[in-house]
Design a protein around this motif. Sequence first.
Motif, short mmCIF file in Angstrom:
data_model
loop_
_atom_site.label_atom_id
_atom_site.label_comp_id
_atom_site.label_asym_id
_atom_site.label_seq_id
_atom_site.Cartn_x
_atom_site.Cartn_y
_atom_site.Cartn_z
N PRO A 336 43.45 -8.80 -1.61
CA PRO A 336 43.11 -7.54 -2.29
C PRO A 336 43.81 -7.36 -3.63
O PRO A 336 43.24 -6.78 -4.56
N ASP A 337 45.05 -7.84 -3.76
CA ASP A 337 45.73 -7.67 -5.04
C ASP A 337 45.15 -8.58 -6.11
O ASP A 337 45.16 -8.25 -7.30
N ILE A 338 44.61 -9.74 -5.69
CA ILE A 338 43.98 -10.63 -6.66
C ILE A 338 42.62 -10.07 -7.09
O ILE A 338 42.24 -10.15 -8.25
N ALA A 339 41.89 -9.48 -6.14
CA ALA A 339 40.62 -8.83 -6.50
C ALA A 339 40.88 -7.72 -7.51
O ALA A 339 40.13 -7.54 -8.48
N SER A 340 41.97 -6.96 -7.30
CA SER A 340 42.33 -5.90 -8.24
C SER A 340 42.71 -6.48 -9.59
O SER A 340 42.43 -5.89 -10.64
N GLU A 341 43.36 -7.62 -9.58
CA GLU A 341 43.76 -8.29 -10.82
C GLU A 341 42.54 -8.67 -11.65
O GLU A 341 42.52 -8.48 -12.87
N ILE A 342 41.51 -9.19 -11.00
CA ILE A 342 40.29 -9.57 -11.71
C ILE A 342 39.58 -8.33 -12.25
O ILE A 342 39.04 -8.35 -13.36
N GLU A 343 39.60 -7.24 -11.48
CA GLU A 343 39.00 -5.98 -11.95
C GLU A 343 39.76 -5.41 -13.14
O GLU A 343 39.17 -4.86 -14.06
N LEU A 344 41.07 -5.53 -13.13
CA LEU A 344 41.90 -5.00 -14.20
C LEU A 344 41.64 -5.71 -15.52
O LEU A 344 41.64 -5.09 -16.59
N ALA A 345 41.45 -7.03 -15.46
CA ALA A 345 41.35 -7.83 -16.68
C ALA A 345 40.02 -7.63 -17.39
O ALA A 345 38.96 -7.59 -16.76
N ASP A 346 40.09 -7.52 -18.73
CA ASP A 346 38.87 -7.59 -19.53
C ASP A 346 38.38 -9.03 -19.60
O ASP A 346 37.18 -9.28 -19.63
N ARG A 347 39.34 -9.97 -19.64
CA ARG A 347 39.03 -11.39 -19.54
C ARG A 347 39.99 -12.01 -18.53
O ARG A 347 41.20 -11.84 -18.64
N TYR A 348 39.45 -12.71 -17.54
CA TYR A 348 40.27 -13.37 -16.52
C TYR A 348 40.01 -14.87 -16.60
O TYR A 348 38.85 -15.31 -16.58
N ILE A 349 41.08 -15.65 -16.71
CA ILE A 349 40.96 -17.10 -16.86
C ILE A 349 41.32 -17.74 -15.53
O ILE A 349 42.47 -17.73 -15.10
N SER A 350 40.31 -18.30 -14.87
CA SER A 350 40.54 -18.90 -13.55
C SER A 350 40.76 -20.40 -13.67
O SER A 350 40.40 -21.02 -14.66
N TRP A 351 41.35 -20.96 -12.63
CA TRP A 351 41.44 -22.41 -12.54
C TRP A 351 40.10 -22.92 -12.02
O TRP A 351 39.62 -22.47 -10.97
#
Length: 579
Positions: A336-351
């Motif tokens: 859940p905290d990672i899902a929130s992290e993706i929601e927070l970011a305007d741009r999220y850079i994944s591996w």
Amino acid sequence: MILQTTGGFDPKAFSGELFPLGPWCIESEATPGRSALALPSEDDLDIESTSSRLLSIIEAQAFPTLNEIHGVNLNARVWKRSLGVYLKVLTPLVIIRYNLIRRAIRHVHCDAYTHVDIEQGPPVTNDRSELLVSLNSHAWNHALLSELCDSLGLKPSRPEVQTCIPSTDPLASRKLHPVRSGTIKKMVMSVCNNWAKRSKTLLTRTMLPSGLEFKLALRMRTLPYFWPEDISYSSDFNHRFRLQVLNSVSSPNSDDQILLKAILSRLPRVFVEDFARARTEARLRLPRAPLRVFTSNLHQASDVFLLWLSEAQELGTRITIAQHGGVHSLCRDVPPDIASEIELADRYISWGNRSFVGPNVSVGPTLVNAGRKPINSSAKHGSDQLLIVLDASYRYPSIPRGMNGSRFDYANLINTLIQELDPNIVKSILVRPYRGSEIWDDSITELLIADPRLRIDSSFPPIELLYSESRMVVSTSLGTTFFQTIHHEVPTLILLDPTLSPLSEWAKQGLKPLENCSMLFYDSSSLAAQINRTYTSTTDWWANAAVREGVKAFRQEMSPECTSPVDFYSTIVMNSVDA
């Protein structure tokens, strides 16, 4: 029947038969099926829908009350992006434990529970970092479980012999490896911070190597910002504030009322007693609203920073976050905290090629490898060390990331591997425990077979040093280990138990090439057989065409690298304002 909610005390101090809530209650492996985890679950509250309902109630009723208490008028979005992240972690955990107690009442007819004194006061953590430590301790869980048992009508049963559960110091994980800065380093950090506060771009805790981070900052006409230690939490526990928050929420559903009380009683101090101080500290340290912020994990490590970031976003700051760990690329359920992290970011850079998880997600390089040259593996120089890297052995059902199951099951996995290895290979084993796990959990090494030939690493050198000294590395859980060793061209084998390390469908496909070339195994016996076959000729095996093809396919899909990280990250961050 007496329900045993936790461990950390001698169960013989109680008169009457105890029924364990889960395997964490006991110090040796339980009889299979002998815990609430094995009881029928058809009447459980649905975790996802119940969490969603409770969070909606808190958002509508408790957030305005927090505004009133603190004399502010923050938008609900600010609370959701800051305190809401904590609640998304805590709420499912409370529901899971509540369901287990209900099962024990319904199916085993428990009418009492083991009530043991705890060393210190209210079970309230200062922030989310402390929660992640405390929620795996007997003391924190016993306080929560006792409250839930009381709410469901179970009677406390006290031990005949006085005993208590020692509390874990949640700050211990921060104190284990304190960062000590010399005078010159402090001066450099001060200069960097003063410059960064006046820049349009704030670049902090990127997890990139320091040289690369400075180059990236200079490209953006700024300097890296070095976050100092968080505020010291010294405010007294404020019963009036907390009672006001509790009284602000209501639901006609009796289960909801019990759960809401348990959740809101555990709001972290940073959002209640120390809220005003946290905002003041952040505003003194940071600019009000830079154009851009780029970080990898400071928003997770500091709720003070996260609160500032949430308010800055309301003022137009664009946020770029780079994924900093490998687990949430691979695990079946996005934490859940990672899902929130993706929601927070305007741009999220994944591996890897994970852009399908959201429109704001970009495919990026593996951060732990960015800018790092491959090390010289000792496999080429006659080393005989077999490095086995362990995960933490969590006591309690925790956030769904990585190895989450019974510590006994995980220990059996490792023990089976060791027992089926050639005796000459066992003499070469070095076991690397999860760094710092001894703070909040029994070390998994205590459950390993007693073999005098087995060496346990206890000095905590940088793990890359151990990679360079090893002929072969065995990674036994989800995480960053095999992302690093494959990048460094260290011969690598992987063990991922399907139950303890459940994979996403994308991960199953991305890891398939490693399975096909016999680098990835899902059971200990098959892995042991592979080590026995290849250990004396590791270099030749690692150079085999099938292995090289598997490694190449894995890198392309799941662990991409880039020749110019500065160009890559600066392009994404600088363009985030126009995204």
